[in-house]
Design a protein around this motif. Structure first.
Motif, PDB file in Angstrom:
ATOM      1  N   GLU A 107       0.820  -1.211   0.000  1.00  0.00           N
ATOM      2  CA  GLU A 107       0.000   0.000   0.000  1.00  0.00           C
ATOM      3  C   GLU A 107       0.859   1.267   0.000  1.00  0.00           C
ATOM      4  O   GLU A 107       0.489   2.283  -0.599  1.00  0.00           O
ATOM      5  N   GLU A 108       2.017   1.220   0.653  1.00  0.00           N
ATOM      6  CA  GLU A 108       2.916   2.378   0.635  1.00  0.00           C
ATOM      7  C   GLU A 108       3.567   2.525  -0.728  1.00  0.00           C
ATOM      8  O   GLU A 108       3.833   3.647  -1.186  1.00  0.00           O
ATOM      9  N   SER A 113       0.904   4.222  -2.922  1.00  0.00           N
ATOM     10  CA  SER A 113       0.662   5.619  -2.570  1.00  0.00           C
ATOM     11  C   SER A 113       1.882   6.507  -2.816  1.00  0.00           C
ATOM     12  O   SER A 113       1.753   7.719  -2.959  1.00  0.00           O
ATOM     13  N   ARG A 121       4.187   6.956  -0.600  1.00  0.00           N
ATOM     14  CA  ARG A 121       4.574   7.617   0.658  1.00  0.00           C
ATOM     15  C   ARG A 121       6.051   7.447   0.965  1.00  0.00           C
ATOM     16  O   ARG A 121       6.678   8.342   1.521  1.00  0.00           O
ATOM     17  N   ALA A 122       6.609   6.295   0.602  1.00  0.00           N
ATOM     18  CA  ALA A 122       8.019   6.063   0.934  1.00  0.00           C
ATOM     19  C   ALA A 122       8.930   7.051   0.206  1.00  0.00           C
ATOM     20  O   ALA A 122       9.839   7.634   0.797  1.00  0.00           O
ATOM     21  N   ILE A 151       8.024   9.955  -1.140  1.00  0.00           N
ATOM     22  CA  ILE A 151       7.730  11.325  -0.692  1.00  0.00           C
ATOM     23  C   ILE A 151       8.422  11.608   0.638  1.00  0.00           C
ATOM     24  O   ILE A 151       9.046  12.653   0.825  1.00  0.00           O
ATOM     25  N   GLY A 152       8.326  10.647   1.550  1.00  0.00           N
ATOM     26  CA  GLY A 152       8.984  10.833   2.848  1.00  0.00           C
ATOM     27  C   GLY A 152      10.488  10.922   2.717  1.00  0.00           C
ATOM     28  O   GLY A 152      11.138  11.751   3.375  1.00  0.00           O
ATOM     29  N   ARG A 182      11.362  14.341   1.287  1.00  0.00           N
ATOM     30  CA  ARG A 182      11.215  15.392   2.294  1.00  0.00           C
ATOM     31  C   ARG A 182      12.419  15.405   3.232  1.00  0.00           C
ATOM     32  O   ARG A 182      12.980  16.450   3.548  1.00  0.00           O
ATOM     33  N   ALA A 234       6.890  13.399  -5.210  1.00  0.00           N
ATOM     34  CA  ALA A 234       8.017  13.789  -4.339  1.00  0.00           C
ATOM     35  C   ALA A 234       8.545  15.154  -4.740  1.00  0.00           C
ATOM     36  O   ALA A 234       8.875  15.991  -3.884  1.00  0.00           O
ATOM     37  N   GLU A 288       6.203  17.767  -3.443  1.00  0.00           N
ATOM     38  CA  GLU A 288       6.377  17.941  -1.999  1.00  0.00           C
ATOM     39  C   GLU A 288       7.495  18.937  -1.716  1.00  0.00           C
ATOM     40  O   GLU A 288       7.372  19.825  -0.855  1.00  0.00           O
ATOM     41  N   ASN A 334       0.154  19.267  -2.381  1.00  0.00           N
ATOM     42  CA  ASN A 334      -0.065  17.979  -1.717  1.00  0.00           C
ATOM     43  C   ASN A 334      -0.553  18.102  -0.280  1.00  0.00           C
ATOM     44  O   ASN A 334      -1.162  17.186   0.240  1.00  0.00           O
ATOM     45  N   ASP A 335      -0.246  19.216   0.386  1.00  0.00           N
ATOM     46  CA  ASP A 335      -0.483  19.310   1.817  1.00  0.00           C
ATOM     47  C   ASP A 335      -1.937  19.676   2.085  1.00  0.00           C
ATOM     48  O   ASP A 335      -2.346  20.828   1.969  1.00  0.00           O
TER      49      ASP A 335
END
Length: 346
Positions: free
Chosen positions: A196-197, A200, A202-203, A205-206, A209, A242, A245, A332-333
């Motif tokens: 799922e990550e 999405s 998220r990995a 993007i994180g 960041r 990413a 972001e 994105n935020d």
């Protein structure tokens, strides 16, 4: 094109204005036409274009510049042509017609060549002799004030382009190796996350960041990112969410200009589009339109369909003032978006 959100320069004469132009643009213009826009006697914007080639219609250049200046809310402008009369006169005549057509007062129309200037509007030989008026930009108080304020005027536009040119030689070889390793690192990262990550994003993007935050902090401390740091950030930014972001966290601060200049120059060509656009955006927000333009030229030469580059290029060509984009972009935020809606965000 340049906003003039920089230390103000006191301009009291044509010679002062000519001395100020390189600091408004960031470089000394040649074979160019420059329009300096004013509102209530204050310089608010400067726009430059190449002179129309010999034997061609200067109308498109004139219409483009007039349209750009017309968007600035100016009430007057001065037009300056750099080069021989055979090339400058037709272009300045066309510019004057276009400015008259949009109701903008033309304070003066000047031609500059070999440290002399001529006015197309002044007919008094006492102040505007036929042989031109000599001026010395090195002796101008405007030049001294600009230098004291830390403003820079490069020798020409080529020197500005060189500031964003890719590194070569051993530095390029080292970055090539670092980028291979960064791609392997990315594979390891994606192989270790839950499905799922992975879907999405998220990995990535994180990670972007975190890498961006660390890079900005290093730059603030005056430290240079390693090849591995630059390669890792560049590879992460190939993922558009990413990149967005990081885009939200980029403005015209000195550390952002320095960071993205470094990453753009050192990054491998295939990962350079996002850093180049982020540099262009930071330069645009800082009022350094010429720097933004040369960064975008390099991005678009390799990536002609890159959407962020096309968007920023359109903003520059339209002459959108940087002050119009104080809270832009928000991509994105969701929390930021809610805050903006509550306060009536633009």
């Amino acid at each position: 094109m340049n906003s003039t959100d920089r230390p103000r320069l006191a301009v009291r004469s044509p010679a002062d204005l000519i001395a100020a132009v390189p600091y408004l643009l960031g470089f000394h213009p040649a074979d160019s036409v420059v329009l300096v826009a004013l509102r209530e006697k204050q310089i608010i914007f400067a726009a430059r274009a190449d002179l129309a080639p010999p034997g061609t219609d200067p109308g498109p250049v004139a219409r483009y510049l007039a349209a750009v200046i017309g968007r600035q809310g100016a009430d007057a402008a001065t037009a300056i042509g750099y080069g021989p009369a055979a090339r400058v006169t037709a272009t300045l005549d066309a510019v004057r017609r276009e400015l008259d057509g949009i109701g903008l007062a033309v304070l003066d129309a000047l031609r500059v060549e070999d440290e002399r200037y001529w006015s197309y509007l002044c007919v008094d030989p006492g102040c505007c002799p036929p042989e031109g008026t000599r001026y010395d930009p090195r002796a101008s108080q405007v030049t001294a004030a600009a230098v004291f304020a830390g403003q820079v005027a490069l020798p020409d536009r080529a020197a500005l382009t060189a500031q964003v040119a890719p590194v070569e030689g051993p530095a390029r070889e080292a970055m090539r190796e670092a980028t291979v390793q960064a791609r392997e690192r990315l594979g390891d990262l994606l192989g270790a996350v839950a499905p799922e990550e992975l879907i999405s994003g998220r990995a990535m993007i994180g990670a972007a960041r975190q890498a961006h935050r660390a890079a900005v902090e290093r730059t603030r401390r005056g430290e240079r990112s390693t090849d591995d740091d630059v390669a890792w950030l560049g590879v992460l930014l190939t993922f558009v969410p990413a990149r967005d972001e990081v885009w939200e966290r980029t403005d015209g601060a000195d550390e952002h200009l320095a960071l993205w200049t470094d990453v753009f120059r050192r990054g491998e060509p295939e990962v350079s589009a996002a850093p180049g656009c982020l540099l262009a955006f930071a330069a645009f927000r800082a009022g350094q339109g010429a720097l933004a333009a040369v960064a975008l030229e390099r991005v678009l030469a390799r990536n002609p369909d890159y959407s962020m580059a096309l968007l920023l290029d359109d903003l520059l060509r339209q002459g959108v003032p940087p002050s119009r984009l104080t809270d832009w972009p928000v991509l994105n935020d969701k929390r930021t978006g809610r805050r903006r809606r509550r306060r009536g965000g633009r």
